[in-house]
Motif scaffolding. Structure first.
Motif, PDB file in Angstrom:
ATOM      1  N   SER A   1      -1.632  11.743  -7.746  1.00 37.14           N
ATOM      2  CA  SER A   1      -2.200  12.906  -8.394  1.00 37.14           C
ATOM      3  C   SER A   1      -3.274  13.454  -7.461  1.00 37.14           C
ATOM      4  CB  SER A   1      -2.805  12.514  -9.745  1.00 37.14           C
ATOM      5  OG  SER A   1      -3.427  13.632 -10.338  1.00 37.14           O
ATOM      6  N   GLY A   2      -3.040  14.618  -6.915  1.00 37.76           N
ATOM      7  CA  GLY A   2      -3.978  15.167  -5.938  1.00 37.76           C
ATOM      8  C   GLY A   2      -4.005  14.282  -4.710  1.00 37.76           C
ATOM      9  N   ASP A   3      -5.207  13.877  -4.298  1.00 34.93           N
ATOM     10  CA  ASP A   3      -5.352  12.989  -3.147  1.00 34.93           C
ATOM     11  C   ASP A   3      -5.507  11.528  -3.547  1.00 34.93           C
ATOM     12  OD1 ASP A   3      -5.117  14.978  -1.247  1.00 34.93           O
ATOM     13  OD2 ASP A   3      -7.284  15.354  -1.141  1.00 34.93           O
ATOM     14  N   THR A   4      -5.265  11.211  -4.822  1.00 40.38           N
ATOM     15  CA  THR A   4      -5.379   9.838  -5.299  1.00 40.38           C
ATOM     16  C   THR A   4      -3.997   9.244  -5.534  1.00 40.38           C
ATOM     17  OG1 THR A   4      -7.495  10.319  -6.364  1.00 40.38           O
ATOM     18  CG2 THR A   4      -6.329   8.334  -7.097  1.00 40.38           C
ATOM     19  N   VAL A   5      -3.773   8.080  -4.938  1.00 41.06           N
ATOM     20  CA  VAL A   5      -2.523   7.342  -5.117  1.00 41.06           C
ATOM     21  C   VAL A   5      -2.854   6.096  -5.932  1.00 41.06           C
ATOM     22  CG1 VAL A   5      -0.631   6.140  -3.961  1.00 41.06           C
ATOM     23  CG2 VAL A   5      -1.658   8.149  -2.891  1.00 41.06           C
ATOM     24  N   SER A   6      -2.253   5.962  -7.123  1.00 42.59           N
ATOM     25  CA  SER A   6      -2.458   4.791  -7.972  1.00 42.59           C
ATOM     26  C   SER A   6      -1.307   3.824  -7.754  1.00 42.59           C
ATOM     27  CB  SER A   6      -2.524   5.191  -9.446  1.00 42.59           C
ATOM     28  OG  SER A   6      -3.673   5.981  -9.680  1.00 42.59           O
ATOM     29  N   VAL A   7      -1.659   2.616  -7.308  1.00 38.58           N
ATOM     30  CA  VAL A   7      -0.657   1.598  -7.007  1.00 38.58           C
ATOM     31  C   VAL A   7      -0.855   0.443  -7.977  1.00 38.58           C
ATOM     32  CG1 VAL A   7       0.315   0.091  -5.237  1.00 38.58           C
ATOM     33  CG2 VAL A   7      -0.731   2.266  -4.568  1.00 38.58           C
ATOM     34  N   THR A   8       0.140   0.209  -8.826  1.00 37.46           N
ATOM     35  CA  THR A   8       0.120  -0.901  -9.771  1.00 37.46           C
ATOM     36  C   THR A   8       1.068  -1.967  -9.262  1.00 37.46           C
ATOM     37  OG1 THR A   8      -0.366   0.575 -11.616  1.00 37.46           O
ATOM     38  CG2 THR A   8       0.539  -1.592 -12.168  1.00 37.46           C
ATOM     39  N   GLY A   9       0.645  -3.219  -9.365  1.00 38.42           N
ATOM     40  CA  GLY A   9       1.509  -4.301  -8.914  1.00 38.42           C
ATOM     41  C   GLY A   9       0.882  -5.648  -9.207  1.00 38.42           C
ATOM     42  N   GLU A  10       1.547  -6.680  -8.706  1.00 34.53           N
ATOM     43  CA  GLU A  10       1.088  -8.043  -8.923  1.00 34.53           C
ATOM     44  C   GLU A  10       0.338  -8.545  -7.699  1.00 34.53           C
ATOM     45  OE1 GLU A  10       4.458 -10.419 -10.102  1.00 34.53           O
ATOM     46  OE2 GLU A  10       4.162  -9.811 -12.194  1.00 34.53           O
ATOM     47  N   THR A  11      -0.864  -9.052  -7.963  1.00 38.80           N
ATOM     48  CA  THR A  11      -1.666  -9.678  -6.923  1.00 38.80           C
ATOM     49  C   THR A  11      -1.628 -11.178  -7.155  1.00 38.80           C
ATOM     50  OG1 THR A  11      -3.154  -7.781  -6.774  1.00 38.80           O
ATOM     51  CG2 THR A  11      -3.988  -9.881  -5.938  1.00 38.80           C
ATOM     52  N   THR A  12      -1.299 -11.921  -6.107  1.00 36.52           N
ATOM     53  CA  THR A  12      -1.317 -13.376  -6.174  1.00 36.52           C
ATOM     54  C   THR A  12      -2.406 -13.877  -5.240  1.00 36.52           C
ATOM     55  OG1 THR A  12       1.049 -13.461  -6.662  1.00 36.52           O
ATOM     56  CG2 THR A  12       0.028 -15.498  -5.887  1.00 36.52           C
ATOM     57  N   MET A  13      -3.353 -14.584  -5.838  1.00 29.61           N
ATOM     58  CA  MET A  13      -4.484 -15.136  -5.094  1.00 29.61           C
ATOM     59  C   MET A  13      -4.767 -16.521  -5.657  1.00 29.61           C
ATOM     60  SD  MET A  13      -8.407 -13.595  -4.731  1.00 29.61           S
ATOM     61  CE  MET A  13      -7.868 -12.068  -5.390  1.00 29.61           C
ATOM     62  N   ASN A  14      -4.949 -17.493  -4.790  1.00 37.12           N
ATOM     63  CA  ASN A  14      -5.274 -18.844  -5.222  1.00 37.12           C
ATOM     64  C   ASN A  14      -4.216 -19.392  -6.192  1.00 37.12           C
ATOM     65  OD1 ASN A  14      -6.993 -21.132  -5.208  1.00 37.12           O
ATOM     66  ND2 ASN A  14      -7.975 -20.457  -7.089  1.00 37.12           N
ATOM     67  N   GLY A  15      -2.976 -18.970  -5.994  1.00 39.28           N
ATOM     68  CA  GLY A  15      -1.864 -19.454  -6.818  1.00 39.28           C
ATOM     69  C   GLY A  15      -1.759 -18.806  -8.188  1.00 39.28           C
ATOM     70  N   ILE A  16      -2.581 -17.811  -8.472  1.00 33.87           N
ATOM     71  CA  ILE A  16      -2.578 -17.123  -9.772  1.00 33.87           C
ATOM     72  C   ILE A  16      -2.168 -15.678  -9.550  1.00 33.87           C
ATOM     73  CG2 ILE A  16      -4.010 -16.353 -11.710  1.00 33.87           C
ATOM     74  CD1 ILE A  16      -5.718 -18.903 -11.217  1.00 33.87           C
ATOM     75  N   THR A  17      -1.251 -15.191 -10.398  1.00 33.46           N
ATOM     76  CA  THR A  17      -0.751 -13.825 -10.276  1.00 33.46           C
ATOM     77  C   THR A  17      -1.238 -12.994 -11.457  1.00 33.46           C
ATOM     78  OG1 THR A  17       1.207 -14.607  -9.099  1.00 33.46           O
ATOM     79  CG2 THR A  17       1.336 -12.409 -10.070  1.00 33.46           C
ATOM     80  N   LYS A  18      -1.804 -11.837 -11.136  1.00 36.97           N
ATOM     81  CA  LYS A  18      -2.306 -10.893 -12.144  1.00 36.97           C
ATOM     82  C   LYS A  18      -1.867  -9.482 -11.763  1.00 36.97           C
ATOM     83  CE  LYS A  18      -5.191 -13.712 -14.381  1.00 36.97           C
ATOM     84  NZ  LYS A  18      -5.035 -14.047 -15.760  1.00 36.97           N
ATOM     85  N   GLU A  19      -1.615  -8.661 -12.784  1.00 29.54           N
ATOM     86  CA  GLU A  19      -1.309  -7.256 -12.525  1.00 29.54           C
ATOM     87  C   GLU A  19      -2.613  -6.494 -12.297  1.00 29.54           C
ATOM     88  OE1 GLU A  19       1.966  -4.697 -14.330  1.00 29.54           O
ATOM     89  OE2 GLU A  19       0.164  -4.018 -15.413  1.00 29.54           O
ATOM     90  N   MET A  20      -2.587  -5.612 -11.301  1.00 27.74           N
ATOM     91  CA  MET A  20      -3.752  -4.788 -10.979  1.00 27.74           C
ATOM     92  C   MET A  20      -3.283  -3.379 -10.664  1.00 27.74           C
ATOM     93  SD  MET A  20      -5.880  -7.182  -8.290  1.00 27.74           S
ATOM     94  CE  MET A  20      -7.120  -5.924  -8.060  1.00 27.74           C
ATOM     95  N   THR A  21      -4.162  -2.420 -10.875  1.00 29.08           N
ATOM     96  CA  THR A  21      -3.942  -1.052 -10.407  1.00 29.08           C
ATOM     97  C   THR A  21      -5.073  -0.711  -9.458  1.00 29.08           C
ATOM     98  OG1 THR A  21      -2.796  -0.386 -12.432  1.00 29.08           O
ATOM     99  CG2 THR A  21      -3.719   1.370 -11.058  1.00 29.08           C
ATOM    100  N   ILE A  22      -4.699  -0.244  -8.282  1.00 25.01           N
ATOM    101  CA  ILE A  22      -5.664   0.127  -7.250  1.00 25.01           C
ATOM    102  C   ILE A  22      -5.476   1.601  -6.944  1.00 25.01           C
ATOM    103  CG2 ILE A  22      -6.406  -0.282  -4.870  1.00 25.01           C
ATOM    104  CD1 ILE A  22      -5.164  -3.152  -5.227  1.00 25.01           C
TER     105      ILE A  22
END
Length: 176
Positions: free
Chosen positions: A93-114
């Motif tokens: 939207s405009g100059d902003t790109v919203s990326v939603t996905g799964e982040t895996t850190m320290n063996g734990i996976t969580k959904e995030m939007t950046i």
């Protein structure tokens, strides 16, 4: 689809965290790889985003602290050497790109939007088109099992649970 990759010489993956409730410790990762597969990078049409960060490359300009961050108290690089992000949805939207996905850190996976800010494109001295993006967002480290801390005699804790991440990314088309 075209594959675009980060230029490590013109990109940075940094972070900062409050220390003793009064100051900030800053650091970054030396080794990382971000990749975007898309029909057109300016619009992120049909985009897929993948990122991999080598946790062993963490640097806070203090060897003892870096060793502690790599230990079982925090990232446990022996068991979990990478932070991985894989997108499931990308919108612009405009100059902003919203990326939603799964982040895996320290063996734990969580959904995030950046949300990434698109800074535009240019041509480097070698005639290659480059695209710039930046973002700053907060991660609750405890949600990823990074719970080590110490209570302070004066109240509060040694390390805040919120970590501010900063990404400065320059992409160019992947060379075959």
């Amino acid at each position: 689809m075209t594959t675009f990759v980060t230029d490590p010489a013109h990109s940075e993956v940094g972070f900062q965290v409050k220390h003793m409730m009064v100051s900030k410790v800053k650091g970054h990762f030396e080794d990382f790889h971000f990749e975007v597969k898309t029909d057109k990078l300016e619009t992120f049409e049909n985009a897929e985003v993948y990122a991999e960060i080598d946790v062993n490359s963490i640097s806070t300009k203090n060897e003892d602290r870096d060793a502690h961050l790599k230990s079982e108290d925090f990232f446990n690089v022996e068991k979990h050497p990478k932070i991985i992000f894989k997108s499931s949805n990308v919108t612009k939207s405009g100059d902003t790109v919203s990326v939603t996905g799964e982040t895996t850190m320290n063996g734990i996976t969580k959904e995030m939007t950046i949300d990434l800010q698109y800074n535009g494109k240019g041509t480097n001295p070698w005639g290659q088109e480059v695209h710039g993006f930046e973002t700053e967002f907060t991660i609750n480290r405890e949600a990823f099992g990074l719970t080590w801390n110490q209570q302070l005699e004066t109240g509060g804790v040694l390390v805040s649970k919120d970590v501010k991440a900063q990404l400065e990314l320059q992409f160019s088309e992947k060379s075959e």
